[in-house]
Design a protein around this motif. Structure first.
Motif, PDB file in Angstrom:
ATOM      1  N   VAL A 143      21.710  43.214  48.796  1.00 32.25           N
ATOM      2  CA  VAL A 143      22.088  42.424  47.211  1.00 32.25           C
ATOM      3  C   VAL A 143      23.737  41.757  47.854  1.00 32.25           C
ATOM      4  CG1 VAL A 143      21.983  41.995  45.055  1.00 32.25           C
ATOM      5  CG2 VAL A 143      20.236  43.552  46.425  1.00 32.25           C
ATOM      6  N   LEU A 144      24.100  40.578  47.730  1.00 34.87           N
ATOM      7  CA  LEU A 144      25.281  39.775  47.362  1.00 34.87           C
ATOM      8  C   LEU A 144      25.076  39.606  45.930  1.00 34.87           C
ATOM      9  CD1 LEU A 144      23.355  38.936  50.026  1.00 34.87           C
ATOM     10  CD2 LEU A 144      25.143  37.509  50.334  1.00 34.87           C
ATOM     11  N   ALA A 145      26.658  38.948  45.982  1.00 34.40           N
ATOM     12  CA  ALA A 145      27.604  38.841  44.723  1.00 34.40           C
ATOM     13  C   ALA A 145      27.796  37.196  44.468  1.00 34.40           C
ATOM     14  CB  ALA A 145      28.343  39.934  44.614  1.00 34.40           C
ATOM     15  N   ALA A 146      27.770  36.597  44.337  1.00 30.32           N
ATOM     16  CA  ALA A 146      28.064  34.982  44.740  1.00 30.32           C
ATOM     17  C   ALA A 146      29.066  35.314  42.915  1.00 30.32           C
ATOM     18  CB  ALA A 146      26.856  34.052  43.322  1.00 30.32           C
ATOM     19  N   ILE A 147      30.383  35.379  43.294  1.00 26.95           N
ATOM     20  CA  ILE A 147      30.972  35.526  41.589  1.00 26.95           C
ATOM     21  C   ILE A 147      32.215  34.155  41.768  1.00 26.95           C
ATOM     22  CG2 ILE A 147      31.400  37.534  42.211  1.00 26.95           C
ATOM     23  CD1 ILE A 147      34.007  37.364  44.120  1.00 26.95           C
ATOM     24  N   GLN A 148      32.973  34.279  41.076  1.00 28.89           N
ATOM     25  CA  GLN A 148      33.457  32.695  40.394  1.00 28.89           C
ATOM     26  C   GLN A 148      34.992  33.474  40.208  1.00 28.89           C
ATOM     27  OE1 GLN A 148      30.337  33.106  38.345  1.00 28.89           O
ATOM     28  NE2 GLN A 148      29.378  32.213  40.780  1.00 28.89           N
ATOM     29  N   PRO A 149      35.261  33.555  41.479  1.00 26.26           N
ATOM     30  CA  PRO A 149      37.184  33.367  41.136  1.00 26.26           C
ATOM     31  C   PRO A 149      37.749  32.713  40.091  1.00 26.26           C
ATOM     32  CG  PRO A 149      36.452  33.902  42.783  1.00 26.26           C
ATOM     33  CD  PRO A 149      35.428  33.711  42.863  1.00 26.26           C
ATOM     34  N   THR A 150      37.645  31.427  39.922  1.00 20.96           N
ATOM     35  CA  THR A 150      38.238  30.740  38.830  1.00 20.96           C
ATOM     36  C   THR A 150      37.829  30.607  37.292  1.00 20.96           C
ATOM     37  OG1 THR A 150      36.342  28.849  39.497  1.00 20.96           O
ATOM     38  CG2 THR A 150      39.057  28.126  41.023  1.00 20.96           C
ATOM     39  N   ALA A 151      36.666  31.592  37.592  1.00 22.36           N
ATOM     40  CA  ALA A 151      35.997  31.513  36.677  1.00 22.36           C
ATOM     41  C   ALA A 151      36.675  33.215  35.769  1.00 22.36           C
ATOM     42  CB  ALA A 151      34.921  32.205  36.360  1.00 22.36           C
ATOM     43  N   ALA A 152      36.793  33.640  37.129  1.00 22.16           N
ATOM     44  CA  ALA A 152      37.465  35.163  36.034  1.00 22.16           C
ATOM     45  C   ALA A 152      39.188  34.820  35.522  1.00 22.16           C
ATOM     46  CB  ALA A 152      38.035  35.768  37.914  1.00 22.16           C
ATOM     47  N   ASN A 153      39.844  34.059  36.173  1.00 20.49           N
ATOM     48  CA  ASN A 153      40.855  32.826  35.875  1.00 20.49           C
ATOM     49  C   ASN A 153      41.124  32.865  34.603  1.00 20.49           C
ATOM     50  OD1 ASN A 153      43.627  32.375  36.913  1.00 20.49           O
ATOM     51  ND2 ASN A 153      42.760  30.124  37.035  1.00 20.49           N
ATOM     52  N   ILE A 154      39.872  32.225  34.092  1.00 20.80           N
ATOM     53  CA  ILE A 154      39.644  32.272  32.355  1.00 20.80           C
ATOM     54  C   ILE A 154      40.234  33.405  31.847  1.00 20.80           C
ATOM     55  CG2 ILE A 154      39.194  30.597  30.731  1.00 20.80           C
ATOM     56  CD1 ILE A 154      40.651  29.500  33.302  1.00 20.80           C
ATOM     57  N   VAL A 155      38.617  33.702  32.046  1.00 18.99           N
ATOM     58  CA  VAL A 155      38.046  35.228  31.322  1.00 18.99           C
ATOM     59  C   VAL A 155      38.288  36.424  31.498  1.00 18.99           C
ATOM     60  CG1 VAL A 155      35.870  34.010  31.193  1.00 18.99           C
ATOM     61  CG2 VAL A 155      36.420  35.348  32.499  1.00 18.99           C
ATOM     62  N   PHE A 156      39.627  36.554  32.447  1.00 16.98           N
ATOM     63  CA  PHE A 156      40.012  38.043  33.068  1.00 16.98           C
ATOM     64  C   PHE A 156      40.359  38.667  31.510  1.00 16.98           C
ATOM     65  CE2 PHE A 156      42.934  40.727  36.078  1.00 16.98           C
ATOM     66  CZ  PHE A 156      42.368  41.355  35.750  1.00 16.98           C
ATOM     67  N   GLY A 157      40.801  38.438  30.679  1.00 19.86           N
ATOM     68  CA  GLY A 157      41.730  38.618  29.658  1.00 19.86           C
ATOM     69  C   GLY A 157      40.336  39.371  28.525  1.00 19.86           C
ATOM     70  N   TRP A 158      39.713  38.120  28.650  1.00 21.20           N
ATOM     71  CA  TRP A 158      38.733  38.502  27.216  1.00 21.20           C
ATOM     72  C   TRP A 158      38.206  39.706  27.694  1.00 21.20           C
ATOM     73  CZ3 TRP A 158      36.429  32.778  27.481  1.00 21.20           C
ATOM     74  CH2 TRP A 158      37.518  31.945  26.986  1.00 21.20           C
ATOM     75  N   ASN A 159      37.282  39.298  29.096  1.00 17.06           N
ATOM     76  CA  ASN A 159      36.201  40.642  29.493  1.00 17.06           C
ATOM     77  C   ASN A 159      36.489  42.330  29.805  1.00 17.06           C
ATOM     78  OD1 ASN A 159      35.096  39.028  29.945  1.00 17.06           O
ATOM     79  ND2 ASN A 159      34.290  38.054  32.214  1.00 17.06           N
ATOM     80  N   THR A 160      38.191  42.446  30.334  1.00 12.08           N
ATOM     81  CA  THR A 160      38.487  43.583  30.459  1.00 12.08           C
ATOM     82  C   THR A 160      38.536  44.832  28.934  1.00 12.08           C
ATOM     83  OG1 THR A 160      40.512  42.410  31.935  1.00 12.08           O
ATOM     84  CG2 THR A 160      40.527  44.762  30.262  1.00 12.08           C
ATOM     85  N   PRO A 161      38.410  44.468  27.517  1.00 13.86           N
ATOM     86  CA  PRO A 161      38.947  45.020  27.043  1.00 13.86           C
ATOM     87  C   PRO A 161      36.822  45.660  26.476  1.00 13.86           C
ATOM     88  CG  PRO A 161      39.284  43.642  25.755  1.00 13.86           C
ATOM     89  CD  PRO A 161      39.236  43.120  27.190  1.00 13.86           C
ATOM     90  N   VAL A 162      35.166  45.163  27.798  1.00 17.31           N
ATOM     91  CA  VAL A 162      34.179  45.049  26.815  1.00 17.31           C
ATOM     92  C   VAL A 162      33.546  45.497  28.517  1.00 17.31           C
ATOM     93  CG1 VAL A 162      34.310  43.137  25.336  1.00 17.31           C
ATOM     94  CG2 VAL A 162      33.187  43.064  28.008  1.00 17.31           C
ATOM     95  N   LEU A 163      33.705  45.690  29.186  1.00 19.64           N
ATOM     96  CA  LEU A 163      33.201  46.217  30.396  1.00 19.64           C
ATOM     97  C   LEU A 163      33.361  47.255  31.005  1.00 19.64           C
ATOM     98  CD1 LEU A 163      33.735  42.250  32.746  1.00 19.64           C
ATOM     99  CD2 LEU A 163      31.575  43.144  30.939  1.00 19.64           C
ATOM    100  N   THR A 164      32.668  48.143  32.008  1.00 16.04           N
ATOM    101  CA  THR A 164      32.922  49.308  31.721  1.00 16.04           C
ATOM    102  C   THR A 164      34.259  49.524  32.862  1.00 16.04           C
ATOM    103  OG1 THR A 164      30.980  49.399  32.728  1.00 16.04           O
ATOM    104  CG2 THR A 164      31.726  51.222  33.374  1.00 16.04           C
ATOM    105  N   ASP A 165      35.026  49.470  34.026  1.00 10.44           N
ATOM    106  CA  ASP A 165      35.957  49.531  34.346  1.00 10.44           C
ATOM    107  C   ASP A 165      37.238  48.815  33.515  1.00 10.44           C
ATOM    108  OD1 ASP A 165      34.854  51.592  35.876  1.00 10.44           O
ATOM    109  OD2 ASP A 165      34.591  49.642  37.609  1.00 10.44           O
ATOM    110  N   LYS A 166      37.214  48.020  32.749  1.00  9.28           N
ATOM    111  CA  LYS A 166      38.197  47.566  31.916  1.00  9.28           C
ATOM    112  C   LYS A 166      38.836  47.022  33.446  1.00  9.28           C
ATOM    113  CE  LYS A 166      36.817  49.748  28.603  1.00  9.28           C
ATOM    114  NZ  LYS A 166      36.037  48.650  27.184  1.00  9.28           N
ATOM    115  N   GLU A 167      40.377  47.836  33.399  1.00 11.99           N
ATOM    116  CA  GLU A 167      41.398  46.211  33.854  1.00 11.99           C
ATOM    117  C   GLU A 167      41.442  46.421  35.699  1.00 11.99           C
ATOM    118  OE1 GLU A 167      45.031  47.908  32.861  1.00 11.99           O
ATOM    119  OE2 GLU A 167      44.785  45.663  30.631  1.00 11.99           O
ATOM    120  N   GLU A 168      40.477  47.444  35.861  1.00  8.02           N
ATOM    121  CA  GLU A 168      39.560  47.942  37.278  1.00  8.02           C
ATOM    122  C   GLU A 168      38.829  46.841  37.623  1.00  8.02           C
ATOM    123  OE1 GLU A 168      39.144  51.793  38.863  1.00  8.02           O
ATOM    124  OE2 GLU A 168      41.108  52.346  37.890  1.00  8.02           O
ATOM    125  N   ILE A 169      38.140  45.691  36.626  1.00  2.09           N
ATOM    126  CA  ILE A 169      37.200  44.548  36.437  1.00  2.09           C
ATOM    127  C   ILE A 169      37.316  43.786  38.241  1.00  2.09           C
ATOM    128  CG2 ILE A 169      36.102  45.261  34.753  1.00  2.09           C
ATOM    129  CD1 ILE A 169      37.559  42.279  33.930  1.00  2.09           C
TER     130      ILE A 169
END
Length: 558
Positions: A415-441
């Motif tokens: 299974v592949l992962a189609a990621i969007q690093p340009t999106a992560a560049n925007i949402v990193f701070g929003w997502n960090t608190p609510v995802l499993t690995d926190k700052e290791e996402i």
């Protein structure tokens, strides 16, 4: 000796082959690479009719691939009449309403005004009142012209009262199933002009004039010109019955035919892989997806190096990571596009995956949260056990809540992962608190080292098509507004380049013909004004493309 049509010389040419070698020059004939090596070796291919391009010592890479975007829609948003509200400058209603008012004044009889990109939470009046935009915000400046605006995620749409009137939607309009979407209403049952998810947006926009074939062609030219400017020579698109009326037909079925016609006429400047949005009326359910897939009718793709459609796409999460793992899920926050309780949802999603796999379709799923990803990957594992031997290369799109444990299971099951690093560049701070690995996402290097295939996309129109900005985030783990977490988890440059080149080709079953600069592959190149393999990581995003070559022809030159 056979002479070349094109020789590109005097470059630092990163082949992105297995060893990530560098050469000085490459020879091309009929759109294919026939040799590569030193400048002296390639001189033998130069004849009186050979076009010679001197790279001036600059870095040359394979043409970039955008592994997840909404291309025709993006091309439409680039048209002059479309209203762009993206970016932090749109922080108050006055700025938005002023633009809407001007557009309404210019609109002719029967015309609608469209726009996208706003963020409800960034608009100070809305944030102060703890609400999202509604029809009553738009009505004062648009009493007679239908207005439809989409937020930055595209998953939520707001319209004015005139648009509701034309669409025939009032308090007597029946409630729609959660699998179709949601129409927001006030306490009296009156629609407030807010529509969530594609099925609901289809209902609103069914009465809206859709784009003509000529306008759709122009949208394709617009987006491919914009992509070429960023060095992109191949991209995906999401099109089909599920988006027939969404965004004036730019998500519908007609663009698939138009892509093929333009390819036959030699008018495309980038290669296209369509992910078919088959769900009937945009509804997310086993029945709507499988019945819609049964009635897919595609053109005969005469040259699959240019246009093809092998994948079926559906959605599980909503705009972001809305189906999180139980251990990190806030109380009462569980919500998905299917509108089912969790155990039933898992069964239905996995049943859908297994049936599409059995039918021979590559499956790609909008999956952001950890609960969503876990259920989907287990569905792929079950599909492989029930129907083994299929090299379909299923992939998840977004993958915000990947963990090392899940990455290992994805590798095991192809299974592949189609990621969007340009999106992560925007949402990193929003997502960090609510995802499993926190700052290791977004630990892209760790997943890659485990054998995971990650591909890089923009999710345009939501985020920038500049793939170098995404690469910069991969290396710095620092967002545009300065938020940084665990820079020690940075990705190496070679693997970051692979995200946007050979890995994207692999996702599309095209690694044998593109994605690297090797003999017997298509001649798709980009020349950069900065060596992103050696410059400071903080400067990668500002690197510009000075030339893009697709199929041996220059399609962009600065």
């Amino acid at each position: 000796m056979v002479k070349a049509d094109l020789v590109l010389k005097n470059g630092k040419i990163a082949t992105v082959d297995q060893n990530f070698n560098y050469v000085e020059a490459v020879a091309v004939r009929d759109g294919w690479i026939i040799d590569r090596g030193t400048g002296a070796e390639m001189e033998a291919y130069i004849g009186p009719d050979t076009k010679v391009i001197d790279a001036g010592g600059k870095l040359v890479l394979p043409g970039a691939n955008d592994s997840h975007m909404h291309a025709v829609h993006t091309g439409y948003t680039l048209s002059p009449a479309f209203l762009d509200f993206s970016g932090p400058s749109y922080d108050c209603m006055e700025k938005i309403l002023s633009k809407v008012k001007d557009a309404c004044a210019k609109a002719g009889p029967g015309e609608w005004v469209f726009g996208c990109g706003f963020v409800d939470g960034n608009i100070k009046e809305l944030a102060a009142e703890g609400r999202i935009m509604n029809r009553y915000d738009l009505d004062p400046v648009s009493p007679d012209t239908p207005v439809v605006l989409t937020d930055f995620s595209l998953h939520s749409m707001v319209c004015n009262s005139k648009a509701l009137e034309v669409a025939g939607i009032d308090k007597h309009y029946p409630e729609i199933p959660a699998s179709v979407g949601m129409i927001d209403r006030d306490e009296s049952g009156e629609p407030v002009g807010r529509f969530h998810e594609w099925g609901a947006q289809n209902i609103l926009c069914e009465k809206c004039p859709i784009l003509s074939d000529t306008e759709l062609e122009e949208a394709i030219r617009n987006v491919q010109r914009a992509l070429n400017k960023e060095g992109v020579t191949s991209h995906t698109d999401i099109l089909g019955e599920g988006g027939e009326h969404v965004f004036r037909g730019t998500w519908g079925t007609r663009p698939i035919e138009i892509y093929e016609k333009m390819a036959e006429r030699g008018e495309l400047t980038a290669r296209v892989s369509v992910n078919v949005f088959s769900a009937i009326q945009g509804a997310e359910s086993y029945d709507a997806i499988i019945r819609g897939t049964d009635r897919i009718r595609l053109p005969e793709f005469k040259d699959r190096n240019w246009v093809k459609a092998d994948a079926v796409k559906f959605f599980v999460d909503l705009g972001g990571p809305t189906w999180q793992r139980k251990g990190v899920r806030p109380e009462g926050s569980f919500v998905t596009a299917w509108g089912l309780e969790e155990e039933e949802l898992i069964q239905e999603v996995q049943r859908t995956i297994i049936e599409l796999h059995r039918m021979g379709w590559q499956v790609c799923i909008h999956s952001c949260g950890g609960g969503s990803m876990d259920a989907c990957v287990e569905g792929f594992a079950r599909a492989n056990r029930l129907y083994p031997g299929k090299d379909l290369r299923h992939f998840l799109i977004h993958c915000d809540d990947t963990t090392k444990e899940l990455a290992a299971k994805m590798v095991k099951n192809g299974v592949l992962a189609a990621i969007q690093p340009t999106a992560a560049n925007i949402v990193f701070g929003w997502n960090t608190p609510v995802l499993t690995d926190k700052e290791e996402i977004f630990d892209y290097q760790a997943y890659t080292d485990m054998g995971a295939i990650l591909t890089g996309g923009s999710d345009s129109t939501c985020f920038s098509m500049n793939w170098r900005q995404g690469m910069q985030f991969c290396l710095t783990r620092t967002t545009a507004d300065g938020y940084c977490a665990r820079p020690d988890l940075a990705m190496n440059r070679e693997d970051a380049v692979r995200l946007y080149t050979i890995n994207g080709a692999y996702q599309e079953h095209m690694e044998h013909v593109r994605g690297s600069i090797e003999v017997n592959k298509v001649a798709d190149f980009q020349i950069l004004d900065k060596d992103i393999m050696t410059c400071p990581a903080t400067e990668i995003g500002s690197a510009n493309v000075v030339m893009t070559i697709c199929n041996g022809k220059v399609v962009y030159e600065a």
